[in-house]
Design a protein around this motif. Sequence first.
Motif, PDB file in Angstrom:
ATOM      1  N   HIS A 412       0.829  -1.208   0.000  1.00  0.00           N
ATOM      2  CA  HIS A 412       0.000   0.000   0.000  1.00  0.00           C
ATOM      3  C   HIS A 412       0.867   1.263   0.000  1.00  0.00           C
ATOM      4  CE1 HIS A 412      -3.366  -2.620   0.521  1.00  0.00           C
ATOM      5  NE2 HIS A 412      -2.928  -3.052   1.693  1.00  0.00           N
ATOM      6  N   PRO A 413       1.644   1.434  -1.059  1.00  0.00           N
ATOM      7  CA  PRO A 413       2.574   2.565  -1.095  1.00  0.00           C
ATOM      8  C   PRO A 413       1.861   3.908  -1.179  1.00  0.00           C
ATOM      9  CG  PRO A 413       2.529   1.448  -3.214  1.00  0.00           C
ATOM     10  CD  PRO A 413       1.749   0.595  -2.263  1.00  0.00           C
ATOM     11  N   VAL A 414       2.473   4.911  -0.550  1.00  0.00           N
ATOM     12  CA  VAL A 414       1.983   6.285  -0.626  1.00  0.00           C
ATOM     13  C   VAL A 414       3.044   7.199  -1.216  1.00  0.00           C
ATOM     14  CG1 VAL A 414       0.271   6.117   1.211  1.00  0.00           C
ATOM     15  CG2 VAL A 414       2.663   6.587   1.800  1.00  0.00           C
ATOM     16  N   GLY A 415       4.078   6.631  -1.766  1.00  0.00           N
ATOM     17  CA  GLY A 415       5.140   7.397  -2.396  1.00  0.00           C
ATOM     18  C   GLY A 415       6.386   6.552  -2.495  1.00  0.00           C
ATOM     19  N   LEU A 416       7.367   7.082  -3.212  1.00  0.00           N
ATOM     20  CA  LEU A 416       8.638   6.396  -3.386  1.00  0.00           C
ATOM     21  C   LEU A 416       9.764   7.238  -2.791  1.00  0.00           C
ATOM     22  CD1 LEU A 416       8.409   5.295  -7.148  1.00  0.00           C
ATOM     23  CD2 LEU A 416       7.782   3.947  -5.124  1.00  0.00           C
ATOM     24  N   ALA A 417      10.763   6.569  -2.279  1.00  0.00           N
ATOM     25  CA  ALA A 417      12.023   7.217  -1.909  1.00  0.00           C
ATOM     26  C   ALA A 417      13.101   6.650  -2.817  1.00  0.00           C
ATOM     27  CB  ALA A 417      12.368   6.966  -0.448  1.00  0.00           C
ATOM     28  N   ALA A 418      14.136   7.434  -3.069  1.00  0.00           N
ATOM     29  CA  ALA A 418      15.147   6.984  -4.018  1.00  0.00           C
ATOM     30  C   ALA A 418      16.551   7.450  -3.671  1.00  0.00           C
ATOM     31  CB  ALA A 418      14.789   7.469  -5.434  1.00  0.00           C
ATOM     32  N   TYR A 419      16.690   8.241  -2.607  1.00  0.00           N
ATOM     33  CA  TYR A 419      17.999   8.810  -2.312  1.00  0.00           C
ATOM     34  C   TYR A 419      18.865   7.812  -1.543  1.00  0.00           C
ATOM     35  CZ  TYR A 419      21.279  12.666  -1.725  1.00  0.00           C
ATOM     36  OH  TYR A 419      22.382  13.479  -1.799  1.00  0.00           O
ATOM     37  N   THR A 420      20.150   8.059  -1.591  1.00  0.00           N
ATOM     38  CA  THR A 420      21.130   7.282  -0.824  1.00  0.00           C
ATOM     39  C   THR A 420      20.738   7.192   0.653  1.00  0.00           C
ATOM     40  OG1 THR A 420      22.887   7.980  -2.328  1.00  0.00           O
ATOM     41  CG2 THR A 420      23.568   7.290  -0.128  1.00  0.00           C
ATOM     42  N   MET A 421      21.039   6.066   1.295  1.00  0.00           N
ATOM     43  CA  MET A 421      20.957   5.993   2.757  1.00  0.00           C
ATOM     44  C   MET A 421      22.073   6.898   3.288  1.00  0.00           C
ATOM     45  SD  MET A 421      20.133   1.931   3.378  1.00  0.00           S
ATOM     46  CE  MET A 421      21.080   1.325   1.960  1.00  0.00           C
ATOM     47  N   ALA A 497      -2.735  13.916   3.078  1.00  0.00           N
ATOM     48  CA  ALA A 497      -3.935  14.733   2.917  1.00  0.00           C
ATOM     49  C   ALA A 497      -5.039  13.955   2.211  1.00  0.00           C
ATOM     50  CB  ALA A 497      -3.595  15.994   2.133  1.00  0.00           C
ATOM     51  N   THR A 498      -4.674  13.183   1.213  1.00  0.00           N
ATOM     52  CA  THR A 498      -5.663  12.371   0.499  1.00  0.00           C
ATOM     53  C   THR A 498      -6.273  11.330   1.423  1.00  0.00           C
ATOM     54  OG1 THR A 498      -4.369  12.694  -1.527  1.00  0.00           O
ATOM     55  CG2 THR A 498      -6.028  10.947  -1.555  1.00  0.00           C
ATOM     56  N   ALA A 499      -5.428  10.700   2.236  1.00  0.00           N
ATOM     57  CA  ALA A 499      -5.923   9.723   3.203  1.00  0.00           C
ATOM     58  C   ALA A 499      -6.828  10.393   4.237  1.00  0.00           C
ATOM     59  CB  ALA A 499      -4.748   9.039   3.891  1.00  0.00           C
ATOM     60  N   VAL A 508     -14.342   7.327   9.257  1.00  0.00           N
ATOM     61  CA  VAL A 508     -13.643   6.161   9.804  1.00  0.00           C
ATOM     62  C   VAL A 508     -12.277   6.582  10.311  1.00  0.00           C
ATOM     63  CG1 VAL A 508     -14.850   4.545   8.282  1.00  0.00           C
ATOM     64  CG2 VAL A 508     -12.649   5.526   7.556  1.00  0.00           C
ATOM     65  N   ALA A 509     -11.666   5.698  11.055  1.00  0.00           N
ATOM     66  CA  ALA A 509     -10.303   5.913  11.521  1.00  0.00           C
ATOM     67  C   ALA A 509      -9.345   5.897  10.335  1.00  0.00           C
ATOM     68  CB  ALA A 509      -9.915   4.819  12.518  1.00  0.00           C
ATOM     69  N   VAL A 510      -8.220   6.570  10.494  1.00  0.00           N
ATOM     70  CA  VAL A 510      -7.240   6.571   9.404  1.00  0.00           C
ATOM     71  C   VAL A 510      -6.708   5.158   9.145  1.00  0.00           C
ATOM     72  CG1 VAL A 510      -6.565   8.980   9.746  1.00  0.00           C
ATOM     73  CG2 VAL A 510      -5.336   7.172  10.994  1.00  0.00           C
ATOM     74  N   GLN A 511      -6.816   4.285  10.137  1.00  0.00           N
ATOM     75  CA  GLN A 511      -6.400   2.892   9.940  1.00  0.00           C
ATOM     76  C   GLN A 511      -7.413   2.097   9.120  1.00  0.00           C
ATOM     77  OE1 GLN A 511      -6.455   4.446  12.885  1.00  0.00           O
ATOM     78  NE2 GLN A 511      -4.335   4.501  13.602  1.00  0.00           N
ATOM     79  N   ASP A 512      -8.637   2.637   8.932  1.00  0.00           N
ATOM     80  CA  ASP A 512      -9.712   1.870   8.299  1.00  0.00           C
ATOM     81  C   ASP A 512     -10.117   2.401   6.928  1.00  0.00           C
ATOM     82  OD1 ASP A 512      -9.904   0.136  10.454  1.00  0.00           O
ATOM     83  OD2 ASP A 512     -11.346   1.420  11.504  1.00  0.00           O
ATOM     84  N   ILE A 513      -9.380   3.341   6.372  1.00  0.00           N
ATOM     85  CA  ILE A 513      -9.764   3.846   5.057  1.00  0.00           C
ATOM     86  C   ILE A 513      -9.594   2.755   4.009  1.00  0.00           C
ATOM     87  CG2 ILE A 513      -9.160   6.227   5.640  1.00  0.00           C
ATOM     88  CD1 ILE A 513      -6.612   5.854   3.942  1.00  0.00           C
ATOM     89  N   ASP A 514     -10.258   2.926   2.882  1.00  0.00           N
ATOM     90  CA  ASP A 514     -10.152   1.981   1.765  1.00  0.00           C
ATOM     91  C   ASP A 514      -8.821   2.225   1.072  1.00  0.00           C
ATOM     92  OD1 ASP A 514     -10.291   0.680  -0.720  1.00  0.00           O
ATOM     93  OD2 ASP A 514     -12.474   0.917  -0.838  1.00  0.00           O
ATOM     94  N   LEU A 515      -7.879   1.317   1.280  1.00  0.00           N
ATOM     95  CA  LEU A 515      -6.534   1.532   0.767  1.00  0.00           C
ATOM     96  C   LEU A 515      -6.469   1.400  -0.746  1.00  0.00           C
ATOM     97  CD1 LEU A 515      -4.466  -0.231   3.569  1.00  0.00           C
ATOM     98  CD2 LEU A 515      -4.815   2.211   3.212  1.00  0.00           C
ATOM     99  N   LEU A 518      -7.512   4.739  -1.845  1.00  0.00           N
ATOM    100  CA  LEU A 518      -6.418   5.673  -1.622  1.00  0.00           C
ATOM    101  C   LEU A 518      -5.419   5.599  -2.768  1.00  0.00           C
ATOM    102  CD1 LEU A 518      -4.753   7.674   0.075  1.00  0.00           C
ATOM    103  CD2 LEU A 518      -3.749   5.691   1.261  1.00  0.00           C
ATOM    104  N   GLY A 519      -5.005   4.389  -3.122  1.00  0.00           N
ATOM    105  CA  GLY A 519      -4.054   4.230  -4.219  1.00  0.00           C
ATOM    106  C   GLY A 519      -4.583   4.797  -5.520  1.00  0.00           C
ATOM    107  N   ALA A 520      -5.868   4.562  -5.805  1.00  0.00           N
ATOM    108  CA  ALA A 520      -6.464   5.062  -7.047  1.00  0.00           C
ATOM    109  C   ALA A 520      -6.467   6.585  -7.075  1.00  0.00           C
ATOM    110  CB  ALA A 520      -7.879   4.517  -7.195  1.00  0.00           C
ATOM    111  N   ARG A 521      -6.809   7.206  -5.946  1.00  0.00           N
ATOM    112  CA  ARG A 521      -6.832   8.670  -5.905  1.00  0.00           C
ATOM    113  C   ARG A 521      -5.426   9.250  -6.045  1.00  0.00           C
ATOM    114  NH1 ARG A 521     -11.373  10.998  -1.662  1.00  0.00           N
ATOM    115  NH2 ARG A 521     -13.075   9.629  -2.303  1.00  0.00           N
ATOM    116  N   LEU A 522      -4.465   8.620  -5.404  1.00  0.00           N
ATOM    117  CA  LEU A 522      -3.093   9.110  -5.524  1.00  0.00           C
ATOM    118  C   LEU A 522      -2.623   9.075  -6.971  1.00  0.00           C
ATOM    119  CD1 LEU A 522      -1.409   7.494  -2.373  1.00  0.00           C
ATOM    120  CD2 LEU A 522      -2.311   9.817  -2.622  1.00  0.00           C
TER     121      LEU A 522
END
Length: 679
Positions: A412-421, A497-499, A508-515, A518-522
């Motif tokens: 259930h990704p909400v974004g990507l990271a790509a930089y060096t550790m 913000a979308t979530a 509903v609780a933020v733990q109970d949203i339709d994930l 969420l992905g479709a809206r993102l």
Amino acid sequence: MPPAALLALLASLAPQSPTVTADVVVVGATSAGVVASVQVARSGRTVLLIDPDGRLGGLSSGGLGATDVGNASAIGGLSREFYVRVARHYANDDAWRREAPPAGRSADVPAWRFEPHVAKAIFEDLVAEHGVEVWRGERLDRSSESLTRRGDRILSVRTASGRTASADVFIDATYEGDLMALAGVSHVVGREGQDEFGESLAGVRTTLAVHHQLVPGVDPYRIPGDPKSGLLPGIDPAGPGEEGAGDDRVQAYCLRMCLTDVPENRREVERPADYRAVDYELLLRNFEAGADRLPWHSTPMPNRKTDTNNNRGVSTDFIGENRGWSEASYEERARIHARHREWQRGLLWTLSHSARVPEPIRREAARWGPARDEFVETDGWSPQLYVREARRMRSDLVMTEHHCRGNEVAVHPVGLAAYTMDSHHVQRYVAADGSVRNEGDVQVRVPRPYPIGYAAIRPRRDECTNLLVVCCPSATHVAFGSIRMEPVFMVLGQSAATAACLAVEASVAVQDIDLDELGARLLRNGQVLAPRVRKDEAAVGLDPSTIEGLVLDDASATLEGFAYESRSVEPWVGASYRHDGNGTKGRQRAVFRVEVPRAGEYDVLLAWTAHANRARAVPIEVHHADGVARLTVDQRDEPEEPPFGHLGRWRFEAGEARVVVSNEGTDGYVVVDAVRLRR
């Protein structure tokens, strides 16, 4: 009166409104907080942005104009829109007041380099265009009674001036996680030990600390050779700790400096009133031990300005002086901020005035000073301390080194990271040989963009059901070093913000949203949730450890510029190669420092990927035992041992061999990839 104190006074004197209610309240006007607020407004919901600092944009408007992108294809949505707005600003010739507009600009391709005031104006435009209500200079009342809740839900929060904000969902977009902590959500400060999550980079790592290091042999004592005289300032007598063990230390902070060499726009660097020479003794001893470069990293910005950041053993990072920041009061944070500012003011003065600084370095430092037309209200110094790391949430999902390396994949990704550790040093200590060393630096690349799971930005259900956390996600110190970049924070702000809007709509609780929703809206909002596969990604770079000889990849070089990564022409060494974008000629350098185990003659080879658009005469310096060899290579020509071309054979003493590549006077793209020494 200090700016922070004046801000608090003005807020306390302003007429106070009754409780304001919104669908979503965002605390923290960082870049992530602004983006989150704009996304709520775009979704047709009411939003209130509480701005504790009185300046929109956080680090993105606070001097960090050299964007740490990692992989531009991983940045989408409002985050990408911000950088496109930067490009549109600089597409106008009128934006170039102190230098000629560069060729090849585009108003539709993101621009990753910008002046602080330009970023601030874009953030102001965004909130104005979307009608976002902003409480400016309103700090949270961080006492426990200021937050009201019913069961697992926050009902309202109060500011220090007495204003109250209530909402269905709250978003913490502060760099410190202040609302998260106030709500009693689990969090940590410091480094995990290597055993907690099985991370190879976790905890104390003296053996990894090879970059931004002091020259060997620098004495730590006030009177050299006399331990009874006491340690010089900034050296921790308790360090470094057991290898691999956790501790409460976080990455060093600094102020990003917007400097200029344009005389009419340059503030003079004056000796601070409370200057103490002993504070800079390590800097000067490091020069006397052999340091031979200006100890900072300056990335060119438009209009003859820089984003100047920490680089080398003693630089702008005020190592160890940020301990306690996370839990400190606003007043104590203001004092810590002031100490960092005064440290850097003294650093600039010392570099440009002390006779113990090598004359060429002193002369170069004297060319630069804070820009008069940036940070005008604070005398040219950023009001935003670079809080690289503070609290980090602990949720059901903890992002770790394993996610960064691609060995685990968050759902259930909400974004990507790509930089060096990427971690800056956390401490300075006395090594076993009696010399001063820095510890904490980690610079390990990630193989490809990787997803950040939704569970990393929301708390556990039993702790809070209507809070989302953007800039302090659930991650280890190692993983946070990769995630903590401004474009990623903006991505997470939009996703949070979308979530939040989904939770409001469904009650509903933020733990109970339709994930799935969420992905479709993102995706509809332009977010990137999976790495984009390009035709060049099928190829794999050469592993430096499998190549005969001493090989140093560009990932381990010291770079001034060369910010563009590519894999479009084979073959290359490591994860990718870098190039200069065929721009800012004469202002980009790559320094490869190869550790030579024993003296002798070595062949020196340079790696590049040949192409017709490459530069004909790339300047190279090879620093060897008998002097400096200066030569050029034609990077249009195929190297003799692809990707390596032979530069020559020289004698080297045991220690450090240095090869420098620049783009001075070049007429095409300059590539930096790797340097190789072979007996």
